[in-house]
Design an enzyme around this catalytic site. Structure first.
Site, PDB file in Angstrom:
ATOM      1  N   LEU A   1       0.807  -1.218   0.000  1.00 41.65           N
ATOM      2  CA  LEU A   1       0.000   0.000   0.000  1.00 41.65           C
ATOM      3  C   LEU A   1       0.840   1.268   0.000  1.00 41.65           C
ATOM      4  O   LEU A   1       0.428   2.278  -0.567  1.00 41.65           O
ATOM      5  CB  LEU A   1      -0.939   0.006   1.210  1.00 41.65           C
ATOM      6  CG  LEU A   1      -1.948  -1.139   1.286  1.00 41.65           C
ATOM      7  CD1 LEU A   1      -2.869  -0.947   2.474  1.00 41.65           C
ATOM      8  CD2 LEU A   1      -2.753  -1.254   0.000  1.00 41.65           C
TER       9      LEU A   1
ATOM     10  N   GLU B   1       1.488   7.308   5.892  1.00 37.44           N
ATOM     11  CA  GLU B   1       2.840   7.459   5.340  1.00 37.44           C
ATOM     12  C   GLU B   1       3.366   8.885   5.506  1.00 37.44           C
ATOM     13  O   GLU B   1       4.565   9.089   5.713  1.00 37.44           O
ATOM     14  CB  GLU B   1       2.851   7.057   3.864  1.00 37.44           C
ATOM     15  CG  GLU B   1       2.429   5.619   3.587  1.00 37.44           C
ATOM     16  CD  GLU B   1       3.267   4.584   4.324  1.00 37.44           C
ATOM     17  OE1 GLU B   1       4.376   4.920   4.790  1.00 37.44           O
ATOM     18  OE2 GLU B   1       2.804   3.440   4.445  1.00 37.44           O
TER      19      GLU B   1
ATOM     20  N   TRP C   1       3.592   0.708  17.762  1.00 40.24           N
ATOM     21  CA  TRP C   1       4.104  -0.366  18.620  1.00 40.24           C
ATOM     22  C   TRP C   1       5.628  -0.327  18.756  1.00 40.24           C
ATOM     23  O   TRP C   1       6.219  -1.160  19.431  1.00 40.24           O
ATOM     24  CB  TRP C   1       3.660  -1.734  18.097  1.00 40.24           C
ATOM     25  CG  TRP C   1       4.216  -2.089  16.752  1.00 40.24           C
ATOM     26  CD1 TRP C   1       5.352  -2.799  16.487  1.00 40.24           C
ATOM     27  CD2 TRP C   1       3.667  -1.740  15.485  1.00 40.24           C
ATOM     28  NE1 TRP C   1       5.543  -2.910  15.133  1.00 40.24           N
ATOM     29  CE2 TRP C   1       4.519  -2.270  14.491  1.00 40.24           C
ATOM     30  CE3 TRP C   1       2.526  -1.024  15.081  1.00 40.24           C
ATOM     31  CZ2 TRP C   1       4.271  -2.103  13.125  1.00 40.24           C
ATOM     32  CZ3 TRP C   1       2.286  -0.865  13.732  1.00 40.24           C
ATOM     33  CH2 TRP C   1       3.151  -1.398  12.769  1.00 40.24           C
TER      34      TRP C   1
END
Length: 694
Positions: A184, A228, A239
């Site tokens: 993506l 992005e 995370w």
């Protein structure tokens, strides 16, 4: 060093799951650049360490709103990859809304995280001048023979079929293309890419937003570019890019620690790394969840992005890319008309609105238009278009075919120095025939709306969206949240063929909270069109208390429980001779709360109400005053009687009706105040409801 040990760990983790999930490969792209270049790695690690220390000490900040010029480099090998202008503009809106917490679904953030949610001081504009100070639209397009690109920089190089980037000191480059392996997107972290290789790369299928969704079945609301661009502004995955170790960090204090990325649509709370009771912030833009789950940047993330602009990307603060310039000859294609939305016939008659944005008169324009990969059509216009003037010019008509199509229109003017605004791309849907009955829609399709639907959002404010906040069937519903006054937002369904059913009923589940202290003007309307949306006839209109399924204080965001929904129905029997009928739901805001719709059906009464009796009676407002508004639904088309009795059993009113679906208003101005019985008799069956007249 901790961050880059995490990079190596995450690269290994991502490579093992590459075939399943390709939400983002910024970490892999970063490692590709740094591997084999120890000097750059050392410089980058030092830069990051200094930056983290400065942010922690709050020594980096911006004082005012920063507007970043962006340029979309569109690379296409097929018509579908040549992203229409409408989706690009919608994507820009998504960026600005997400980065300033103006996104409608900000209300979906769990209350446990609302206190740390924040917008930034960052906005985005389409560039108005290129690096050579020539006017630009901020969008450049190029056909490429490359069918798809691997992760890397090939799409940024002209020699490899790509488009050269513009200086990172003045622009955010956004390359839009077809990426291999269902990837993506990915981005250049500050300090790792050369001047014209710096920016963001995203799949063409992800570009769009709520009003004009992308073509990806799941990631179609523009959140890939939001994600992005966060990396481009030095954000790290939430995370901490440590696989599932629970030892990484994103260097942001107000994001909870979590064990690796989340995918899909997790339920709240989702606990990992002993982070209860609230669990993972899986709706954060820097996680991997579905687009319509994402809705939050935190204050710490916003501080980090603002700090990146004041240190790592400082030259952007003085960019003039958003400032317009004027050329002698500059024709702009403003809009393709009569070639968007849904068509019920195959004849397309497009026209184009053009504007002379230069300062010299234009006397001749050559247009080329092409549907998909079909024959190119050419038309030449001759006349006089003075500086600043606008006109509409008809293009060549053509026959289309059922399905989704793309129309590419290009204008050529001798001496035009700005060709970036000479091309427009529209998409539209041609319906061969209406969808046959029975029809149902419960909003589980993650690509919403589909091409055969149409959303109208003229003020570009809150509008119809798919949500998982509440539902009556499965997990999702249709939702609108617009607290402004008198905004009108409409959603049209695909054309339906009603000829196969003698007595079709439209039914839908509805939930709406009414607060009498705030507004009674919030209105829902349902209309029908038999001429492909050219005109509509209103079938249903309810406002305020009549619309409400629950009353209360709207000071808090309304999420209905199972007992706060109502099923509304209306007859479509007058339209059974039409094979292409469009239904429109129209929301007129009134400074109020959320409205939800689910489980839209067009079917027979016995299917919609499987436990229905022979007679179904509804007194639509009770108590009543001078008039009784009622509806009757019969399982078959038949004659029936309406009778009203007082408590002593005396008949005070009667009338005869015929049909299977009847809604009417009875005027009873001379009726005494008190309790009465409203009785419907059809054959050997009857149904009685009590009402109060006051």
């Amino acid at each position: 060093m901790r961050y880059f040990l995490s990079i190596i760990c995450l690269v290994a983790f991502q490579l093992t799951s590459f075939g399943q999930h390709n939400r983002c490969q910024t970490t892999l792209y970063t490692e590709q650049i740094l591997s084999g270049n120890p000097e750059l790695r050392a410089k980058f690690e030092k830069q990051q360490a200094e930056f983290n220390s400065q942010v922690a000490n709050s020594s980096l900040h911006t004082e005012s709103v920063i507007t970043i010029p962006v340029v979309f480099h569109i690379l296409y090998n097929t018509p579908e990859q040549n992203v229409p202008d409408e989706r690009i503009m919608e994507q820009l809106d998504v960026l600005n809304n997400d980065y300033n917490r103006y996104n409608q679904d900000a209300q979906s953030t769990p209350s446990a995280f609302q206190s740390v949610a924040a917008g930034s001081s960052i906005q985005f504009c389409l560039a108005k001048r290129d690096p050579n100070n020539i006017p630009t639209s901020g969008i450049e397009r190029k056909y490429t023979s490359v069918t798809s690109y691997n992760i890397g920089d090939d799409m940024k190089k002209v020699s490899l079929g790509g488009l050269k980037g513009w200086s990172k000191n003045k622009y955010l480059n956004i390359w839009v293309c077809n990426l291999n392996g269902n990837l993506l997107g990915y981005a250049s972290m500050p300090g790792i890419a050369n001047d014209t290789l710096d920016g963001v790369v995203v799949s063409f299928s992800t570009i769009g937003g709520p009003d004009a969704v992308g073509t990806n079945p799941t990631y179609n609301l523009g959140r890939t570019l939001t994600h992005e661009t966060g990396h481009w502004l030095n954000l790290i995955h939430i995370w901490g890019d440590d696989g599932n170790a629970c030892t990484g960090t994103d260097n942001v204090n107000d994001t909870p620690n979590q064990a690796g990325p989340n995918y899909g649509t997790p339920g709240f709370p989702y606990i990992s790394c002993n982070n209860g009771p609230n669990g993972d912030m899986f709706m954060n833009f820097l996680d991997y969840t579905d687009d319509f789950v994402m809705n939050i940047f935190t204050a710490g993330q916003s501080q980090r992005m603002n700090a990146a602009l004041s240190s790592l990307r400082t030259p952007l603060l003085t960019s003039n890319g958003c400032q317009a310039v004027t050329a002698a000859i500059d024709l702009k294609l403003s809009e393709i008309k009569n070639a968007s939305g849904v068509f019920c016939a195959d004849s397309i008659k497009p026209s184009v609105e053009v504007k002379n944005t230069g300062n010299s008169t234009i006397t001749s324009i050559t247009f080329t238009s092409q549907e998909d990969t079909n024959t190119v059509m050419t038309k030449t216009w001759n006349g006089s278009l003075g500086a600043g003037q606008t006109t509409t010019i008809a293009l060549k008509d053509f026959k289309s075919s059922p399905g989704t199509h793309y129309l590419n229109v290009k204008a050529t003017v001798a001496g035009d120095v700005n060709v970036s605004n000479n091309t427009l791309v529209n998409y539209y849907y041609v319906s061969a025939a209406g969808t046959p009955l029975p029809y149902s829609e419960n909003f589980e399709n993650k690509r919403f709306p589909v091409d055969s639907w149409k959303i109208s959002n003229p003020d570009n404010n809150g509008t119809w969206m798919r949500t998982r906040l509440a539902s009556t069937v499965d997990n999702a519903s249709l939702w609108i949240y617009d607290t402004s006054s008198a905004d009108v937002d409409a959603i049209q369904l695909e054309p339906l063929d009603l000829t196969s059913m003698s007595d079709p009923i439209l039914a839908f589940d509805l939930a709406y909270l009414y607060d009498p202290a705030i507004s009674s003007s919030h209105t829902l309307k349902v209309s029908v069109s038999t001429d492909c949306g050219a005109t509509f006839t209103e079938l249903y209109s309810k406002s305020g208390e009549e619309l409400a399924t629950v009353s209360g204080n709207s000071g808090s965001f309304f999420i209905p429980d199972a007992g706060q929904w109502r099923k509304d129905t209306l007859s479509l029997k007058n339209y059974t001779s039409f094979n292409s009928v469009i239904l429109k739901f129209e929301n007129i805001s009134g400074n109020s709360n959320s409205l939800y719709i689910d489980n839209i059906q067009v079917d027979r009464l016995g299917v919609i109400f499987p436990d229905a009796s022979d007679i179904n009676l509804d007194i639509l407002q009770n108590p009543v005053k001078n008039t009784i508004h009622f509806s009757v639904l019969l399982l078959k088309n038949d004659q029936f009687k309406v009778q009203i009795y007082d408590v002593a059993g005396k008949l005070v009113y009667k009338a005869d009706y015929a049909g299977s679906q009847v809604e009417d208003v009875i005027h009873i101005p001379n009726l005494q105040h008190g309790v009465y019985m409203f009785r419907v008799v059809s054959g050997n069956s009857s149904k009685t409801e009590k009402f109060i007249h006051y």
